[in-house]
Motif scaffolding. Sequence first.
Motif, mmCIF file in Angstrom:
data_model
loop_
_atom_site.group_PDB
_atom_site.id
_atom_site.type_symbol
_atom_site.label_atom_id
_atom_site.label_comp_id
_atom_site.label_asym_id
_atom_site.label_seq_id
_atom_site.Cartn_x
_atom_site.Cartn_y
_atom_site.Cartn_z
ATOM 1 N N ILE A 194 0.862 -1.188 0.000
ATOM 2 C CA ILE A 194 0.000 0.000 0.000
ATOM 3 C C ILE A 194 0.894 1.232 0.000
ATOM 4 O O ILE A 194 1.730 1.406 0.900
ATOM 5 C CB ILE A 194 -0.927 0.012 1.227
ATOM 6 N N LEU A 196 1.121 5.241 0.238
ATOM 7 C CA LEU A 196 0.362 6.378 0.752
ATOM 8 C C LEU A 196 1.022 7.694 0.357
ATOM 9 O O LEU A 196 2.245 7.825 0.403
ATOM 10 C CB LEU A 196 0.268 6.320 2.278
ATOM 11 N N ASP A 199 -1.839 10.222 3.202
ATOM 12 C CA ASP A 199 -3.101 9.526 3.419
ATOM 13 C C ASP A 199 -2.941 8.575 4.602
ATOM 14 O O ASP A 199 -1.932 8.617 5.319
ATOM 15 C CB ASP A 199 -3.515 8.766 2.159
ATOM 16 N N VAL A 201 -3.872 4.428 6.269
ATOM 17 C CA VAL A 201 -4.419 3.084 6.172
ATOM 18 C C VAL A 201 -4.607 2.561 7.588
ATOM 19 O O VAL A 201 -3.756 2.768 8.459
ATOM 20 C CB VAL A 201 -3.497 2.152 5.348
ATOM 21 N N LYS A 202 -5.738 1.896 7.828
ATOM 22 C CA LYS A 202 -6.058 1.325 9.136
ATOM 23 C C LYS A 202 -6.177 -0.183 8.988
ATOM 24 O O LYS A 202 -6.908 -0.677 8.135
ATOM 25 C CB LYS A 202 -7.355 1.919 9.686
ATOM 26 N N ILE A 203 -5.458 -0.910 9.833
ATOM 27 C CA ILE A 203 -5.400 -2.368 9.730
ATOM 28 C C ILE A 203 -5.839 -2.985 11.053
ATOM 29 O O ILE A 203 -5.286 -2.654 12.112
ATOM 30 C CB ILE A 203 -3.974 -2.838 9.375
ATOM 31 N N TRP A 211 7.020 -1.198 7.136
ATOM 32 C CA TRP A 211 6.482 0.074 6.711
ATOM 33 C C TRP A 211 7.581 1.135 6.718
ATOM 34 O O TRP A 211 8.635 0.977 7.353
ATOM 35 C CB TRP A 211 5.314 0.516 7.589
ATOM 36 N N ARG A 241 -0.066 6.620 9.014
ATOM 37 C CA ARG A 241 -0.515 7.888 8.443
ATOM 38 C C ARG A 241 0.664 8.683 7.891
ATOM 39 O O ARG A 241 1.725 8.750 8.509
ATOM 40 C CB ARG A 241 -1.228 8.686 9.530
#
Length: 263
Positions: A194, A196, A199, A201-203, A211, A241
């Motif tokens: 992913i 970003l 932006d 992402v919530k997991i 990451w 984030r």
Amino acid sequence: MFEVRNFFDNDDIMTLDQKGPFMVLEYERDLSVMPGNAMQAYYSAKMDIRKRQLACDLSKANVTIQAGAMQWMVGNVNATTGIKGVGDLFGKAVRGKASGESAIKPEYTGDGLLILEPTYKHLILLNTADWGNSIVLDDGLFLACDSKLKHKAVMRSNLSSAIAGGEGLFNLSLNGSGIVCIESYCPAEELIEIVLENDVVKIDGNYAVAWSKSLEFTVERSGKSLLGSAASGEGLVNVYRGTGKVLMMPVGKEPPVNMTVSL
């Protein structure tokens, strides 16, 4: 001078990937079978469950590995602790305690060959250049890296991450230019990347493998309110984030039985 036979030229051993000093090997057939484990070996082969090993060519770079991972070495190979004084020892001990990784990761130098213990996990090579020269790993995934990379324990952005998220407060980050090898429960073909750009992402769960260090990592409620979180049935989620990348598994990291191999 040395020569290794029936290993790299063995027709049962395939090279899956090669980056920097590292080469990921996979055993296409398991011939080390006895009557007691023949059935397990048979069904493992049917499901493409195979042994893998990491080979390190020290003539290309010095490498740092997880403690206890070495199986054999040949040629001019020197093992050191990688410690550069009392202050460095203290820092590594604190970092190891915080991140859950081994405090002392041995460093191997020279121009010989180093082979690590076989495993049924998937060995994935990552180039830190693809991560802005700074990557953060989930707990327990580190196997080896170029010794040029600097190790650092990075703290979550809020204390609730440790208390409510069910994971540690610190993660291991590797900084600089070089190659990293991680042990994953999922093959590289199934990992989701992913990207970003300012932006989020919530997991729900610890599916993230690695990451970018540039991302802010917190644990938050899945909804804006306690009532909303309760209604969604999710509760708390891991939140990444900012601008960077997240590499995640499609399934949880519950380890299969007998993930390590003894030859």
